[in-house]
Motif scaffolding. Structure first.
Motif: not given
Lengths: 585, 236, 339
Positions: A483-487, C244-255
């Motif tokens: 679930p943590l990979e979902l939007s 970690m999942a949130d950090s992927l979004d943060s990394a996108d925002a940084m890039r």
């Protein structure tokens, strides 16, 4: 044949047109004065041979663009997300990209941002300001195209607002003097000066999204791409953000491309719109975008013998001795089988009321019924392992519980609710309670979607009873995923499934429809309506006024730590002049 | 071929340099003890600060990529938050276990940074003490050695070796902090005094060691898998 | 020996009660050197700490302790100061009393406890060490107010920009993660929908559950320490996955905002260094050098063992006192000028 499109840059209005009505009339003048054919769909040869009639290159141009995500070798071929799409967006336009969640809006926007393209198979061409997307390096991409995403809090990476604003400029090696000039001018334009030294973790969602916008604008891009920027904000923050975008577009001439699943909120600001459906993009006339006035669900009938399920009397609450009172004498009571909506602005204390009634927080003064054992009553002050107070688990607790709960439990017809009494327990167990928090991730335990939902089934319940739940929420394709990979929207749906699968008799939901598009909201509302019909009592804290009007029996408005009024929802919305969904959306 | 050789020599040189910088601190501590210096507290703290700064500078100069920074930042934040959340139970701190996992999965330097940053930021909340540079150094060292162990493949072998390594790392952490306390504040220093002082802190260190071993066993597989998956997705 | 965990436990309550503010914000009380460049506060704090830790002289240590307490009262308030002293003084006492037991040397025997001989000199030395410890801790607390990490970042941000950014990022994440971690427990306690009720004992819960994971979510009052630790580890795993999942979004925002555009990251430094700062810094450095020399002279003439030297009042102590009290005096002046 080839539709030659002519467009003129819209005349920049004077900055004094700041009130909404004035800008609307200015807009009408603008739209009358320039042709709206900023989009065209054309065939291959025509696109290649059509002369560029406009003097300036279009801001964004897609030519036969197709894209599909990579598949594993043994999986069947997936349909392309975007299939042979060709259209242009002119400079200075304010374009809405509409479509349901998952239709491909985010993919389209990401493909327009060089450097952030998703991995996959891509054919066709993307041109930004006349230049091919692959010709952009990191710095030029940052200076030309800005991208603002959905979740305000994850976009902010720095601790303080000033650092966040300067972040982009630090990355490109800007001189400190130049940095200071740009940051100062932008802060004044957007009104961020009072926030300058605040911590990013202390900002509200609306403020955070504005700071995220500012941190993108500080690089002075010509095109601004926004991927559902307001879906997680409350109505007031949405209006502020939309107005900021409007000013940027009309006063500064920045091209704005905004992907949203609620285009009606922004139709008065936009100059054009497209919609994505099944991988194809069609032009959408702005006049065709209308505000939905109902969800099309039937409100459940309230039970005749309404008995009190839970009650909060004179509750005062604050989080620590130095902080101000959050709740000042809140009186709220829930009848069995009713859907009660709790309305109020962001930060007014709706979540605190919910937590107090759910027994998570103990009010400093006042009574919450049914009484909870001291284990579940814990203030959020302690970490994970504070010792619970000495449990007063006397039989007196069962007498304190209103007898109506036990009566309500036995007389209501609930689908599949198994008998839950066990000898020797306190009868708070007769109440099966569920709490849906604002962050759906708090309910997860690190399992797959199917396992999460199955884990919350009550003992003795039929596992197949959740099948219909999964199908109706549209989660059948996601059962094996983490679930943590979902939007965000999908996580919300998983959390709702998890909470409803427990077949609760008492449900507390904090913003259940945030981040969901209209179709998903309707499905969730239908489900909640059915559960209420079967006898579940619900308290929903929400700023989705459409949901409150359509679904709830009673609405309460929380203001200044107190309940300002509690009325049946029809009466509430009839009599309210300032608090309506039309004016706030 | 020469470029990869040069690269290899470069990394070997870096590793030696890191090792030398980290070894300064125990050397100075030993010298202070041997020469019975009075101002041992100040001197050794100064050396600890310099050592940590040098390691951080070399991390900065290696110009880390985003996929090295973000997981490090997240793990350091979780370690600090974990320390705060477990604070009511004394000496049960998940920081050491998280440093070991970070070092093993992300590399030596990242392991050091996770430890140092976790110490710095969590102490910023608790109140900076004289032991902040020591905690930064000690947890950084735990992370660095976790990286060394990960490279040597020690931690992949069996749960028992992992538990033993976690226990030993926690004891090392306690040893370093006790050394600072003993050498800095107990004067003059005789072997008997030193041993008594260390033994006095032993129960706490054992609790910490057991807790670290338990945490490491519980979090090793799921965390390592998830960190690697996330790091892979950063490349896209 | 483990004042570390004492400090942790007593202040953890402050943190989880949201009383402790993150130091990455500008100090709201008025402190010394706040209108100057951060390098002045840094030099002053470094000098004071060096003086306290290196100059082991009873008079200097006492002066340092008194001025530390004064400065702390002015800068942080008396409530915070006395709350800190509550756990620092016992620590000092332990050090003072433990020293003679660990190192039996000196000449004036006070009393004998079996094999252990307690000498006056070692007791006196222990007392000095205890005072030095308290003074150091107090000065460090003051340093946290005078030089919040944000001002420290502006000092080093130019030299180590990536590190400054990482510190900033971690500091942003930690309060968020702590809050989320606390909410996990609250949310699981509020979800009594399935049979793992908070009030049942582990045995009853084990007997008939839909899945073993269901009851693991809700720790009951009777769980052992080990089970609670396991619950904590499990929840921290979910927290890590979420971050970690949130950090992927943060990394996108940084890039998206130009990360790795150039290898030379610059740094935004809102504070600038002007002539007034230069003059003040030079004066401070000169004073520091003088004080350092005087302290060295004083320490080299003083012996603890085998017999304690005579304590003389020397004129050289006055500049030391002046330097130490500078922080308190300037902070007081800042506060008074705003009244």
């Amino acid at each position: 044949m080839d539709v030659a499109h002519t467009s003129q840059k819209p005349a920049v209005p004077t900055p004094q047109t700041s009130s909404v009505s004035e800008t609307q009339s200015a807009l009408q003048t603008l739209s009358a004065s320039h042709t709206q054919s900023v989009l065209q769909t054309s065939s291959v040869s025509q696109a290649q041979s059509a002369p560029q009639t406009s003097p300036t290159p279009p801001a964004l141009e897609f030519k036969q663009l197709s894209f599909s995500y990579p598949v594993a070798d043994d999986a069947e071929q997936v349909l392309p997300v975007i299939d042979n799409v060709s259209f242009t967006i002119d400079q200075g336009a304010f374009c809405l990209v509409c479509g349901a969640t998952g239709a491909g809006k985010s993919t389209l926007l990401r493909l327009a941002k060089p450097g952030l393209e998703p991995a996959g198979k891509r054919t066709g061409e993307v041109r930004i300001m006349g230049k091919l997307a692959r010709d952009f390096d990191v710095a030029s991409s940052a200076h030309t195209v800005g991208l603002v995403m959905q979740d305000p809090k994850t976009q902010l990476v720095c601790d303080s607002v000033w650092h966040e604003l300067a972040f982009g400029l630090e990355n490109v090696g800007c001189e400190p003097l130049e940095m200071r000039r740009r940051v100062a001018q932008l802060s004044y334009f957007l009104g961020l000066e009072p926030l300058f030294h605040q911590r990013c973790s202390e900002l509200s969602d609306g403020q955070a999204q504005l700071v995220a916008l500012a941190s993108v604008l500080v690089l002075e891009p010509s095109i601004l791409l926004l991927d559902e920027p307001t879906s997680m904000l409350d109505p007031l923050a949405r209006a502020d953000f939309a107005h900021a975008l409007f000013r940027l577009n009309r006063e500064l001439g920045i091209t704005v491309v905004l992907a949203t699943h609620e285009p009606w909120a922004l139709v008065s600001y936009a100059s054009c719109a497209v919609s994505i459906d099944n991988g194809a993009v069609h032009k959408l006339a702005l006049s065709n975008i209308t505000t939905p006035h109902n969800l099309g669900i039937s409100k459940p009938t309230a039970a005749e013998k309404a008995s009190k399920t839970a009650q909060l009397t004179g509750a005062w609450l604050r989080y620590s001795r130095e902080s101000p009172w959050v709740l000042r004498g809140v009186n709220l009571s829930l009848q069995s089988g009713e859907i009660h909506a709790l309305l109020g602005a962001n930060g007014s204390g709706k979540s605190s009321v919910l937590k107090t009634m759910a027994g998570v927080l103990k009010p400093n003064r006042g009574i919450c019924e049914p009484q909870r054992s001291s284990w579940s009553q814990q203030n959020l002050r302690h970490g994970w392992f504070s010792r619970p107070k000495k449990a007063g688990r006397a039989k007196g607790n069962s007498e304190q519980l209103s007898t109506s709960v036990r009566q309500g439990q036995s007389t209501s017809q609930q689908p599949g609710h198994s008998a839950s009494t066990q000898p020797g327990q306190i009868s708070t167990s007769a109440v099966r309670q569920a709490y849906l928090p604002q962050h759906p991730e708090l309910l997860f335990s690190g399992l797959s979607v199917a396992e999460e939902i199955a884990a919350s089934l009550p003992h003795g319940a039929d596992p197949s009873s959740i099948q219909s739940l999964i199908e109706r929420l549209g989660l059948s394709a996601l059962l094996d995923r983490d679930p943590l990979e979902l939007s965000r929207g999908q996580r919300q749906l998983v959390a709702i499934a998890k909470v409803l699968a427990a077949q609760p008799t008492l449900l507390f939901a904090d913003e259940p429809t945030v981040g969901l598009d209209l179709a998903a909201r309707t499905r969730v509302a239908e489900l909640l309506s059915e559960y209420a019909q079967a006898g579940t009592t619900m308290l929903l804290a929400t700023h989705d006024l459409l949901l409150a009007r359509e679904l709830a029996h009673v609405c309460s408005l929380l203001f200044d730590g107190e309940i300002a009024c509690t009325m049946p929802s029809e009466e509430f919305f009839e009599r309210s002049l300032f608090f309506r969904e039309e004016s706030l959306s | 071929m020469t470029s990869t050789e040069a690269h290899k020599r470069h990394t070997v040189a870096h590793k030696l340099l890191d090792g030398a910088v980290l070894a300064c601190v125990p050397v100075i501590l030993a010298l202070c003890a041997a020469f019975k210096l009075q101002a041992a507290a100040g001197l050794s703290t100064l050396v600890a600060i310099v050592s940590v700064l040098l390691m951080m500078t070399s991390f900065e100069r290696s110009r880390p990529a985003l996929r090295q920074i973000m997981p490090t930042v997240v793990l350091a934040a979780i370690a600090a938050a974990g320390r705060i959340l477990f604070a009511p139970i004394p000496d049960v701190k998940p920081v050491s276990a998280i440093c070991i996992v970070a070092g093993a999965v992300l590399g030596r330097r990242n392991g050091f940074m996770v430890g140092a940053l976790a110490a710095l930021i969590s102490n910023a909340f608790f109140g900076q003490g004289a032991w902040t540079p020591w905690q930064m150094y000690a947890w950084g060292l735990v992370g660095y050695l976790g990286g060394v162990a990960g490279e040597a493949g020690l931690l992949n072998q069996s749960p028992n070796t992992r538990a033993a390594w976690g226990f030993a790392s926690a004891l090392l952490y306690g040893f370093i902090l006790n050394s600072f306390h003993v050498i800095g504040f107990v004067e003059p220093l005789t072997p008997a005094a030193a041993i008594t002082a260390y033994l006095a802190g032993l129960p706490w260190d054992i609790i910490h060691g057991v807790a670290t071993a338990v945490f490491l066993l519980l979090i090793w597989e799921p965390w390592a898998m998830r960190i690697r998956a996330t790091t892979r997705r950063y490349g896209l | 020996m483990d004042g570390f965990s004492q400090a942790d436990a007593s202040l953890a309550r402050a943190v989880t009660e949201n009383n402790a503010r993150s130091p990455l914000v500008e100090a709201t009380t008025h402190v010394a050197f706040e209108t100057f460049h951060p390098s002045l506060a840094a030099v002053y704090v470094a000098g004071v700490l060096a003086l306290t830790m290196f100059a082991i002289h009873p008079i200097i240590t006492t002066l340092s302790l008194i001025s530390a307490v004064l400065c702390s009262v002015v800068c942080r308030g008396s409530a915070a100061t006395f709350r800190d002293m509550r756990w620092q003084l016992p620590l000092a006492l332990i050090v003072a009393v433990a020293n003679p037991f660990f190192s039996a040397s000196g000449s004036t025997l006070l009393f004998k406890l079996g094999l252990l001989a307690v000498y006056q000199e070692s007791l006196f030395f222990g007392a000095c060490m205890g005072a030095m410890l308290v003074a150091t801790l107090m000065w460090l607390a003051v340093a946290g107010v005078m030089l919040p990490t944000e001002r420290l970042l502006t000092l080093f941000g130019g030299v180590l920009p990536t590190l400054g950014l990482m510190i900033s990022m971690v500091a942003r994440l930690v309060p968020q993660l702590v809050k989320r971690g606390q909410e996990f427990r609250a949310v699981h306690a509020a979800n009594t929908g399935h049979e793992a009720l908070a009030t049942t004992s582990t045995a009853e819960t084990n007997s008939g559950c839909a899945s073993p994971d269901a009851h693991a979510d809700n720790p009951t009052p009777k769980t052992t320490l080990r089970e609670r630790v396991a619950y904590g580890a499990r929840m921290s795993g979910v927290l890590m996955a979420w971050s970690m999942a949130d950090s992927l979004d943060s990394a996108d925002a940084m890039r998206a905002r130009g990360w790795s555009a150039t290898s030379k990251r610059t740094s935004y430094q809102p504070s600038h260094f002007d002539l007034r700062d230069l003059i003040a810094l030079s004066l401070l450095c000169v004073l520091l050098v003088i004080v350092g020399l005087l302290a060295w002279v004083a320490c080299s003439q003083f012996r603890f063992y085998p017999t304690t030297s005579q304590l003389v009042v020397w004129w050289g102590h006055i500049p030391c006192a002046a330097y130490l009290l500078l922080g308190a005096i300037l902070s007081l002046r800042e506060r008074l000028s705003w009244m």
